[in-house]
Design a protein around this motif. Structure first.
Motif, PDB file in Angstrom:
ATOM      1  N   PRO A  39       0.819  -1.145  -0.017  1.00  0.00           N
ATOM      2  CA  PRO A  39      -0.134  -0.076  -0.104  1.00  0.00           C
ATOM      3  C   PRO A  39       0.901   1.227  -0.287  1.00  0.00           C
ATOM      4  O   PRO A  39       0.640   2.312  -0.547  1.00  0.00           O
ATOM      5  CB  PRO A  39      -0.734  -0.089   1.329  1.00  0.00           C
ATOM      6  CG  PRO A  39       0.038  -1.140   2.208  1.00  0.00           C
ATOM      7  CD  PRO A  39       0.469  -2.155   1.111  1.00  0.00           C
ATOM      8  N   GLN A  40       2.092   1.149   0.517  1.00  0.00           N
ATOM      9  CA  GLN A  40       2.898   2.408   0.559  1.00  0.00           C
ATOM     10  C   GLN A  40       3.328   2.739  -0.988  1.00  0.00           C
ATOM     11  O   GLN A  40       3.798   3.965  -1.175  1.00  0.00           O
ATOM     12  CB  GLN A  40       4.190   2.062   1.257  1.00  0.00           C
ATOM     13  CG  GLN A  40       4.024   1.759   2.840  1.00  0.00           C
ATOM     14  CD  GLN A  40       5.236   1.846   3.528  1.00  0.00           C
ATOM     15  OE1 GLN A  40       5.686   0.638   3.793  1.00  0.00           O
ATOM     16  NE2 GLN A  40       5.720   2.731   4.124  1.00  0.00           N
ATOM     17  N   VAL A  41       3.269   1.850  -1.822  1.00  0.00           N
ATOM     18  CA  VAL A  41       3.326   2.423  -3.305  1.00  0.00           C
ATOM     19  C   VAL A  41       2.057   2.336  -4.034  1.00  0.00           C
ATOM     20  O   VAL A  41       2.097   2.313  -5.367  1.00  0.00           O
ATOM     21  CB  VAL A  41       4.569   1.418  -3.874  1.00  0.00           C
ATOM     22  CG1 VAL A  41       5.920   1.931  -3.399  1.00  0.00           C
ATOM     23  CG2 VAL A  41       4.314  -0.069  -4.032  1.00  0.00           C
TER      24      VAL A  41
ATOM     25  N   GLY B  77      10.617   3.856  12.471  1.00  0.00           N
ATOM     26  CA  GLY B  77      10.577   4.965  11.361  1.00  0.00           C
ATOM     27  C   GLY B  77       9.681   4.494  10.380  1.00  0.00           C
ATOM     28  O   GLY B  77       9.450   3.000  10.497  1.00  0.00           O
ATOM     29  N   CYS B  78       9.403   5.328   9.132  1.00  0.00           N
ATOM     30  CA  CYS B  78       8.506   4.700   8.461  1.00  0.00           C
ATOM     31  C   CYS B  78       8.663   5.484   7.142  1.00  0.00           C
ATOM     32  O   CYS B  78       8.802   6.795   7.202  1.00  0.00           O
ATOM     33  CB  CYS B  78       7.033   4.996   8.885  1.00  0.00           C
ATOM     34  SG  CYS B  78       5.845   4.410   7.336  1.00  0.00           S
ATOM     35  N   LEU B  79       8.810   4.886   5.988  1.00  0.00           N
ATOM     36  CA  LEU B  79       9.057   5.656   4.931  1.00  0.00           C
ATOM     37  C   LEU B  79       8.011   6.624   4.489  1.00  0.00           C
ATOM     38  O   LEU B  79       8.104   7.551   3.493  1.00  0.00           O
ATOM     39  CB  LEU B  79       9.395   4.560   3.469  1.00  0.00           C
ATOM     40  CG  LEU B  79      10.662   3.907   3.631  1.00  0.00           C
ATOM     41  CD1 LEU B  79      10.915   2.952   2.570  1.00  0.00           C
ATOM     42  CD2 LEU B  79      11.864   4.878   4.009  1.00  0.00           C
ATOM     43  N   SER B  80       6.693   6.255   4.917  1.00  0.00           N
ATOM     44  CA  SER B  80       5.459   7.172   4.645  1.00  0.00           C
ATOM     45  C   SER B  80       5.436   8.336   5.645  1.00  0.00           C
ATOM     46  O   SER B  80       4.651   9.016   5.460  1.00  0.00           O
ATOM     47  CB  SER B  80       4.474   6.283   4.660  1.00  0.00           C
ATOM     48  OG  SER B  80       4.446   5.285   3.554  1.00  0.00           O
TER      49      SER B  80
ATOM     50  N   GLN C 142       6.185  -6.749  11.829  1.00  0.00           N
ATOM     51  CA  GLN C 142       4.795  -6.459  12.598  1.00  0.00           C
ATOM     52  C   GLN C 142       4.369  -4.869  12.267  1.00  0.00           C
ATOM     53  O   GLN C 142       3.425  -4.713  11.856  1.00  0.00           O
ATOM     54  CB  GLN C 142       5.055  -6.117  14.148  1.00  0.00           C
ATOM     55  CG  GLN C 142       5.086  -7.613  14.686  1.00  0.00           C
ATOM     56  CD  GLN C 142       5.593  -7.619  16.110  1.00  0.00           C
ATOM     57  OE1 GLN C 142       4.401  -7.592  16.936  1.00  0.00           O
ATOM     58  NE2 GLN C 142       6.705  -7.781  16.528  1.00  0.00           N
ATOM     59  N   HIS C 143       5.397  -4.099  11.831  1.00  0.00           N
ATOM     60  CA  HIS C 143       5.103  -2.754  11.445  1.00  0.00           C
ATOM     61  C   HIS C 143       4.648  -2.812   9.894  1.00  0.00           C
ATOM     62  O   HIS C 143       3.544  -2.340   9.562  1.00  0.00           O
ATOM     63  CB  HIS C 143       6.542  -1.986  11.221  1.00  0.00           C
ATOM     64  CG  HIS C 143       6.372  -0.468  10.791  1.00  0.00           C
ATOM     65  ND1 HIS C 143       6.617   0.428  11.354  1.00  0.00           N
ATOM     66  CD2 HIS C 143       6.110  -0.397   9.383  1.00  0.00           C
ATOM     67  CE1 HIS C 143       6.536   1.630  10.538  1.00  0.00           C
ATOM     68  NE2 HIS C 143       6.262   1.336   9.451  1.00  0.00           N
ATOM     69  N   GLU C 144       5.248  -3.893   8.909  1.00  0.00           N
ATOM     70  CA  GLU C 144       4.733  -3.819   7.800  1.00  0.00           C
ATOM     71  C   GLU C 144       3.236  -4.629   7.615  1.00  0.00           C
ATOM     72  O   GLU C 144       2.520  -3.981   6.738  1.00  0.00           O
ATOM     73  CB  GLU C 144       5.578  -4.721   6.883  1.00  0.00           C
ATOM     74  CG  GLU C 144       7.115  -4.171   6.760  1.00  0.00           C
ATOM     75  CD  GLU C 144       7.161  -2.584   6.349  1.00  0.00           C
ATOM     76  OE1 GLU C 144       6.158  -2.129   5.619  1.00  0.00           O
ATOM     77  OE2 GLU C 144       8.020  -1.891   6.819  1.00  0.00           O
TER      78      GLU C 144
ATOM     79  N   ASP D  26       1.061  -4.393   9.728  1.00  0.00           N
ATOM     80  CA  ASP D  26      -0.027  -3.132  10.189  1.00  0.00           C
ATOM     81  C   ASP D  26      -0.329  -2.457   8.919  1.00  0.00           C
ATOM     82  O   ASP D  26      -1.356  -2.329   8.843  1.00  0.00           O
ATOM     83  CB  ASP D  26       0.772  -2.363  11.217  1.00  0.00           C
ATOM     84  CG  ASP D  26       0.457  -2.676  12.716  1.00  0.00           C
ATOM     85  OD1 ASP D  26       0.062  -3.643  12.900  1.00  0.00           O
ATOM     86  OD2 ASP D  26       0.893  -1.826  13.641  1.00  0.00           O
ATOM     87  N   HIS D  27       0.517  -2.178   7.975  1.00  0.00           N
ATOM     88  CA  HIS D  27       0.219  -1.410   6.825  1.00  0.00           C
ATOM     89  C   HIS D  27      -0.648  -2.211   6.075  1.00  0.00           C
ATOM     90  O   HIS D  27      -1.691  -1.680   5.520  1.00  0.00           O
ATOM     91  CB  HIS D  27       1.708  -1.172   5.847  1.00  0.00           C
ATOM     92  CG  HIS D  27       2.566   0.051   6.194  1.00  0.00           C
ATOM     93  ND1 HIS D  27       1.874   1.280   6.419  1.00  0.00           N
ATOM     94  CD2 HIS D  27       3.857   0.116   6.854  1.00  0.00           C
ATOM     95  CE1 HIS D  27       2.943   2.083   6.691  1.00  0.00           C
ATOM     96  NE2 HIS D  27       4.128   1.455   6.924  1.00  0.00           N
ATOM     97  N   LEU D  28      -0.746  -3.567   6.252  1.00  0.00           N
ATOM     98  CA  LEU D  28      -1.642  -4.230   5.081  1.00  0.00           C
ATOM     99  C   LEU D  28      -3.011  -4.308   5.801  1.00  0.00           C
ATOM    100  O   LEU D  28      -3.930  -4.534   5.193  1.00  0.00           O
ATOM    101  CB  LEU D  28      -1.134  -5.789   5.213  1.00  0.00           C
ATOM    102  CG  LEU D  28       0.377  -5.914   4.669  1.00  0.00           C
ATOM    103  CD1 LEU D  28       0.735  -7.342   4.450  1.00  0.00           C
ATOM    104  CD2 LEU D  28       0.473  -5.280   3.401  1.00  0.00           C
TER     105      LEU D  28
HETATM  106 ZN   LIG Z   1       5.845   2.026   7.635  1.00  0.00          ZN
END
Ligand SMILES: [Zn+2]
Length: 158
Positions: A48-50, A86-89, A128-130, A132-134
Motif C-alpha cells: 500500500p505504500q506504493v 521509523g516509516c518511509l511514509s 509487525q510494522h509492515e 500493520d500497513h496491510l
Molecule cells: Zn511504515
C-alpha cells in the motif's frame, strides 16, 4: 516508485489477499519495491505504500531479504519490548513503540510455497510494522491518543 505519504487514503485501507495464480504477475512490482526500499534506506516496504492494495511486503534486515505474501502472525510472545520505529511514509518521524519481542508468521513466498518463520528482535519489529500497513494501520495509530494528537499537530506545521 513514489512512496505514499501519511495522509494518503490508501494507507488507511485494509489490503486484499494475493491469489496464488497472481504471484508471478507481481514479480516486476516486487523488484521495483525492493529497489525503492533500498534507495530510501528502509528496512521494509509494504504494497500500500506504493499504492497497491494487496497483502504483501518486502523487508531487508542485515542483508536478509524477504518477500512475504499474505503474512499472518500465528504466535506472539507475551514479552513486549520497546524499540524505535521509523516509516518511509512518515519521513523524519521516529517513535518508540512497545510490541511483542518474538513472533511466528505464516506466509507464501514468491514461488507460492507456504512458509513459516520465527522472528525476534529487529526483523520481528519490521514484520509487525509492515503487517500493520496491510491492515491500514500506521505506527502512529499505535500511540496513545494524547501523543498522537501532539504528533499530528507538529506534522501539520512542518
Ligand atoms: Zn511504515
Amino acid at each position: 516508485m513514489i512512496i505514499k505519504r501519511y495522509g494518503d487514503k490508501i494507507l488507511k485501507q485494509k489490503c486484499v489477499p494475493v491469489a496464488k495464480e497472481e504471484l508471478l504477475t507481481l514479480d516486476g512490482l516486487v523488484e521495483e519495491m525492493i529497489k525503492t526500499m533500498r534507495a530510501n534506506k528502509g528496512a521494509g516496504l509494504a504494497a500500500p505504500q506504493v499504492g497497491v492494495k494487496k497483502r504483501f511486503f518486502v523487508a531487508e534486515v542485515d542483508g536478509d531479504l524477504r518477500v512475504l505474501f499474505n503474512p499472518k502472525i500465528t504466535k506472539k510472545s507475551r514479552k513486549k519490548v520497546e524499540m524505535e520505529e521509523g516509516c518511509l511514509s512518515l519521513p523524519g518521524v521516529f517513535i518508540f513503540l512497545e510490541r511483542p519481542d518474538k513472533i511466528e508468521i505464516e506466509f507464501l513466498d514468491r514461488q507460492g510455497k507456504k512458509c513459516q518463520i520465527k522472528a525476534s528482535g529487529l526483523p520481528a519489529r519490521v514484520f509487525q510494522h509492515e503487517i500493520d500497513h496491510l491492515d491500514g494501520k500506521m505506527m502512529i495509530d499505535r500511540l496513545g491518543l494524547l501523543l498522537r494528537l501532539k504528533l499530528k499537530k507538529s506534522l501539520k506545521k512542518s
